[in-house]
Enzyme design. Structure first.
Site, PDB file in Angstrom:
ATOM      1  N   SER A   1       0.824  -1.212   0.000  1.00  0.00           N
ATOM      2  CA  SER A   1       0.000   0.000   0.000  1.00  0.00           C
ATOM      3  C   SER A   1       0.856   1.258   0.000  1.00  0.00           C
ATOM      4  CB  SER A   1      -0.889   0.041   1.243  1.00  0.00           C
ATOM      5  OG  SER A   1      -1.663  -1.114   1.327  1.00  0.00           O
TER       6      SER A   1
HETATM    7  N1  SAH Z   1       0.196  -5.170   4.378  1.00  0.00           N
HETATM    8  C1  SAH Z   1       0.842  -5.462   3.113  1.00  0.00           C
HETATM    9  C2  SAH Z   1      -0.087  -5.224   1.926  1.00  0.00           C
HETATM   10  C3  SAH Z   1      -0.509  -6.534   1.404  1.00  0.00           C
HETATM   11  S1  SAH Z   1      -1.658  -6.622   0.073  1.00  0.00           S
HETATM   12  C4  SAH Z   1       2.140  -4.720   2.963  1.00  0.00           C
HETATM   13  O1  SAH Z   1       2.429  -3.859   3.816  1.00  0.00           O
HETATM   14  O2  SAH Z   1       2.886  -5.014   2.036  1.00  0.00           O
HETATM   15  C5  SAH Z   1      -2.795  -7.784   0.781  1.00  0.00           C
HETATM   16  C6  SAH Z   1      -2.240  -9.130   1.159  1.00  0.00           C
HETATM   17  O3  SAH Z   1      -3.297  -9.888   1.713  1.00  0.00           O
HETATM   18  C7  SAH Z   1      -1.701  -9.935  -0.016  1.00  0.00           C
HETATM   19  O4  SAH Z   1      -0.382 -10.302   0.229  1.00  0.00           O
HETATM   20  C8  SAH Z   1      -2.634 -11.155  -0.072  1.00  0.00           C
HETATM   21  O5  SAH Z   1      -1.973 -12.347  -0.462  1.00  0.00           O
HETATM   22  C9  SAH Z   1      -3.109 -11.239   1.362  1.00  0.00           C
HETATM   23  N2  SAH Z   1      -4.369 -11.948   1.569  1.00  0.00           N
HETATM   24  C10 SAH Z   1      -5.510 -11.900   0.831  1.00  0.00           C
HETATM   25  N3  SAH Z   1      -6.459 -12.676   1.369  1.00  0.00           N
HETATM   26  C11 SAH Z   1      -5.915 -13.227   2.496  1.00  0.00           C
HETATM   27  C12 SAH Z   1      -6.400 -14.115   3.504  1.00  0.00           C
HETATM   28  N4  SAH Z   1      -7.648 -14.615   3.479  1.00  0.00           N
HETATM   29  N5  SAH Z   1      -5.568 -14.463   4.498  1.00  0.00           N
HETATM   30  C13 SAH Z   1      -4.306 -13.981   4.560  1.00  0.00           C
HETATM   31  N6  SAH Z   1      -3.780 -13.136   3.644  1.00  0.00           N
HETATM   32  C14 SAH Z   1      -4.584 -12.756   2.632  1.00  0.00           C
END
Ligand code: SAH
Length: 231
Positions: free
Chosen positions: A60
């Site tokens: 993000s």
């Molecule tokens: N907080 C992260 C942003 C990640 S984007 C950062 O600082 O880089 C969202 C993430 O959520 C992705 O990596 C995706 O694989 C994960 N995601 C999506 N659905 C999920 C679920 N049900 N359980 C765990 N992770 C999930």
């Protein structure tokens, strides 16, 4: 311009955009975002931009990370749960503010890379798990704070249930590629209290286990037109 100068410029931008919590600004200043960004995007580490991290997922933009962190009102004694580790950047920022951060990611390879970053930066108060975060982490509940960094259709019931009384949950709600809004949910004696915090755009929260084949590819594709990469 050096990364250090770009970082100062970003901090000033965050202040102007409404991030007033000095502990949050301090945490953003102390965590090197360049350590969480894929090599081709290093020079953009301190731009206010969403960056691709592979597997169609994104890191993000700093303003959203700072806004969500500020909205979470984290205190030093807090136990925090994060859903969607991704690059681990949001986890790292939280680790400077909380007692311990538990974080769940469904892509094992993303999680492994994040774990390597936590070790290299000596962020020892982070605990990771691969799996479906929409079910929370029952063994470690209750949590003082929960943050979800992927958009759900609604508040996952398990997460609300794993929140301590008086606890806060910050998450984007809305359809994939549609209008999403950031919410802060408080757990109170009378039930959940919802506050809207503004418009956001996140990759979707995907319930259920990840098929093994999907996880094996280590693609680090580039961002689409909206900074997203739909693998
Ligand atoms: N907080 C992260 C942003 C990640 S984007 C950062 O600082 O880089 C969202 C993430 O959520 C992705 O990596 C995706 O694989 C994960 N995601 C999506 N659905 C999920 C679920 N049900 N359980 C765990 N992770 C999930």
């Amino acid at each position: 311009m050096s990364l250090a100068a770009r970082k100062i410029r970003l901090i000033m931008y965050l202040r102007r955009s409404g991030i007033t919590d000095t502990a949050v600004l301090d945490a953003v200043e102390r965590i090197p975002r360049e350590a969480f960004v894929p090599q081709p995007f290093l020079d953009q580490a301190y731009e206010d931009r969403t960056l691709p991290i592979g597997h169609g997922q994104t890191l993000s933009q700093p303003q959203v990370v700072a806004l969500m962190t500020q909205a979470l009102r984290v205190e030093k004694r807090h136990k925090v749960l994060e859903i969607g580790t991704g690059s681990g950047y949001q986890t790292a920022v939280l680790s400077r503010l909380a007692r311990r951060v538990y974080t769940i990611e469904r892509h094992r390879s993303l999680l492994r890379e994040a774990e390597e970053r936590f070790a290299a930066l000596r962020l020892h108060n982070t605990v990771t798990k691969a799996g479906d975060g929409s079910r929370g982490w029952k063994e470690q509940a209750p949590f003082d704070r929960i943050i979800v960094t992927a958009a759900a259709d609604d508040v996952p019931q398990a997460l609300y249930e794993q929140l301590a009384n008086g606890g806060l949950l910050v998450l984007p709600i809305g359809p994939d590629r549609g209008d999403q809004e950031l919410y802060r949910i408080s757990r109170t004696e009378e039930g959940p209290r919802r506050e809207k915090l503004g418009d956001v755009r996140f990759v979707p929260l995907i319930a259920g286990a990840l098929p093994k084949e999907e996880d094996r590819s280590r693609s680090t594709g580039s961002a689409g037109p909206r900074g997203r990469n739909l693998a």
